[in-house]
Scaffold this motif. Structure first.
Motif, PDB file in Angstrom:
ATOM      1  N   ALA A  22       0.838  -1.205   0.000  1.00 45.51           N
ATOM      2  CA  ALA A  22       0.000   0.000   0.000  1.00 45.51           C
ATOM      3  C   ALA A  22       0.873   1.255   0.000  1.00 45.51           C
ATOM      4  CB  ALA A  22      -0.932  -0.007   1.212  1.00 45.51           C
ATOM      5  N   ASP A  23       1.956   1.219   0.774  1.00 46.53           N
ATOM      6  CA  ASP A  23       2.865   2.365   0.811  1.00 46.53           C
ATOM      7  C   ASP A  23       3.533   2.588  -0.542  1.00 46.53           C
ATOM      8  OD1 ASP A  23       2.243   2.776   3.463  1.00 46.53           O
ATOM      9  OD2 ASP A  23       4.094   1.868   4.253  1.00 46.53           O
ATOM     10  N   VAL A  24       3.942   1.508  -1.218  1.00 45.40           N
ATOM     11  CA  VAL A  24       4.564   1.632  -2.536  1.00 45.40           C
ATOM     12  C   VAL A  24       3.557   2.185  -3.531  1.00 45.40           C
ATOM     13  CG1 VAL A  24       5.513   0.307  -4.465  1.00 45.40           C
ATOM     14  CG2 VAL A  24       6.325  -0.120  -2.138  1.00 45.40           C
ATOM     15  N   ALA A  25       2.308   1.738  -3.462  1.00 51.75           N
ATOM     16  CA  ALA A  25       1.278   2.257  -4.366  1.00 51.75           C
ATOM     17  C   ALA A  25       1.084   3.754  -4.143  1.00 51.75           C
ATOM     18  CB  ALA A  25      -0.032   1.503  -4.156  1.00 51.75           C
ATOM     19  N   ALA A  26       1.056   4.195  -2.886  1.00 50.89           N
ATOM     20  CA  ALA A  26       0.903   5.616  -2.583  1.00 50.89           C
ATOM     21  C   ALA A  26       2.106   6.404  -3.101  1.00 50.89           C
ATOM     22  CB  ALA A  26       0.733   5.821  -1.074  1.00 50.89           C
ATOM     23  N   MET A  27       3.311   5.833  -2.958  1.00 52.33           N
ATOM     24  CA  MET A  27       4.509   6.518  -3.459  1.00 52.33           C
ATOM     25  C   MET A  27       4.470   6.648  -4.976  1.00 52.33           C
ATOM     26  SD  MET A  27       7.726   5.352  -1.088  1.00 52.33           S
ATOM     27  CE  MET A  27       7.455   3.601  -1.071  1.00 52.33           C
ATOM     28  N   LYS A  28       3.949   5.613  -5.677  1.00 52.26           N
ATOM     29  CA  LYS A  28       3.839   5.685  -7.128  1.00 52.26           C
ATOM     30  C   LYS A  28       2.907   6.820  -7.541  1.00 52.26           C
ATOM     31  CE  LYS A  28       4.829   0.930  -8.518  1.00 52.26           C
ATOM     32  NZ  LYS A  28       4.271  -0.293  -9.114  1.00 52.26           N
ATOM     33  N   ILE A  29       1.812   6.957  -6.823  1.00 56.04           N
ATOM     34  CA  ILE A  29       0.863   8.045  -7.127  1.00 56.04           C
ATOM     35  C   ILE A  29       1.534   9.398  -6.889  1.00 56.04           C
ATOM     36  CG2 ILE A  29      -1.277   9.150  -6.377  1.00 56.04           C
ATOM     37  CD1 ILE A  29      -2.348   6.282  -5.846  1.00 56.04           C
ATOM     38  N   ASP A  30       2.226   9.529  -5.759  1.00 55.84           N
ATOM     39  CA  ASP A  30       2.908  10.790  -5.443  1.00 55.84           C
ATOM     40  C   ASP A  30       3.957  11.141  -6.491  1.00 55.84           C
ATOM     41  OD1 ASP A  30       1.358  11.015  -3.181  1.00 55.84           O
ATOM     42  OD2 ASP A  30       2.932  10.324  -1.803  1.00 55.84           O
ATOM     43  N   ILE A  31       4.730  10.139  -6.916  1.00 50.35           N
ATOM     44  CA  ILE A  31       5.760  10.373  -7.933  1.00 50.35           C
ATOM     45  C   ILE A  31       5.118  10.780  -9.254  1.00 50.35           C
ATOM     46  CG2 ILE A  31       7.530   9.237  -9.333  1.00 50.35           C
ATOM     47  CD1 ILE A  31       8.273   7.660  -6.770  1.00 50.35           C
ATOM     48  N   GLY A  32       4.003  10.164  -9.589  1.00 43.28           N
ATOM     49  CA  GLY A  32       3.288  10.542 -10.808  1.00 43.28           C
ATOM     50  C   GLY A  32       2.824  11.985 -10.764  1.00 43.28           C
ATOM     51  N   VAL A  33       2.302  12.407  -9.626  1.00 42.80           N
ATOM     52  CA  VAL A  33       1.860  13.794  -9.478  1.00 42.80           C
ATOM     53  C   VAL A  33       3.044  14.739  -9.584  1.00 42.80           C
ATOM     54  CG1 VAL A  33       0.884  15.459  -7.836  1.00 42.80           C
ATOM     55  CG2 VAL A  33      -0.191  13.218  -8.132  1.00 42.80           C
ATOM     56  N   THR A  37       3.424  17.669 -12.445  1.00 44.74           N
ATOM     57  CA  THR A  37       3.336  19.083 -12.085  1.00 44.74           C
ATOM     58  C   THR A  37       4.687  19.731 -11.819  1.00 44.74           C
ATOM     59  OG1 THR A  37       3.062  18.522  -9.750  1.00 44.74           O
ATOM     60  CG2 THR A  37       1.057  18.795 -11.062  1.00 44.74           C
ATOM     61  N   GLY A  38       5.730  18.954 -11.706  1.00 48.84           N
ATOM     62  CA  GLY A  38       7.048  19.499 -11.384  1.00 48.84           C
ATOM     63  C   GLY A  38       7.724  20.108 -12.597  1.00 48.84           C
ATOM     64  N   ALA A  39       8.640  21.010 -12.342  1.00 53.72           N
ATOM     65  CA  ALA A  39       9.395  21.657 -13.405  1.00 53.72           C
ATOM     66  C   ALA A  39      10.544  20.754 -13.840  1.00 53.72           C
ATOM     67  CB  ALA A  39       9.938  22.992 -12.920  1.00 53.72           C
ATOM     68  N   THR A  40      10.761  20.737 -15.135  1.00 58.05           N
ATOM     69  CA  THR A  40      11.880  19.982 -15.671  1.00 58.05           C
ATOM     70  C   THR A  40      13.081  20.913 -15.837  1.00 58.05           C
ATOM     71  OG1 THR A  40      11.271  20.444 -17.961  1.00 58.05           O
ATOM     72  CG2 THR A  40      10.303  18.468 -16.945  1.00 58.05           C
TER      73      THR A  40
END
Length: 98
Positions: A22-33, A37-40
């Motif tokens: 569950a923690d890895v799934a949440a981290m995947k979602i966070d990384i996707g966000v 939205t992050g600057a390259t």
């Protein structure tokens, strides 16, 4: 307990693995966000180039304004020096004829 001293259920390993998944799934979602939205690096380089261009424009405006102010100040000082020379002569003329 087995011969190594560990409990047979391995310290509730199933529940721990479920929580990790569950923690890895949440981290995947966070990384996707963050990726969405992050600057390259190219975004940052573009903003940096825009800022440099804007700063150069502002510097140019400041230089022209300072140059204009200098010329106005010089004209005022020259005018005041000229008037300072005329006023005593004008006073003498007024005293002589009045």
């Amino acid at each position: 307990m087995d011969m190594t001293g560990e409990p047979r259920d391995h310290g509730n390993m199933e529940a721990r693995i479920t929580k990790l998944e569950a923690d890895v799934a949440a981290m995947k979602i966070d990384i996707g966000v963050i990726r969405a939205t992050g600057a390259t690096k190219s975004d940052i380089a573009e903003v940096r180039a825009e800022m440099r261009s804007e700063i150069a424009g502002v510097r140019s405006e400041i230089r022209s304004t300072v140059a204009e102010a200098k010329s106005v100040i010089i004209m005022w000082v020259a005018g005041l020096v000229f008037l300072a020379q005329l006023v005593p002569a004008a006073v003498r003329l007024i005293e002589r004829y009045f």
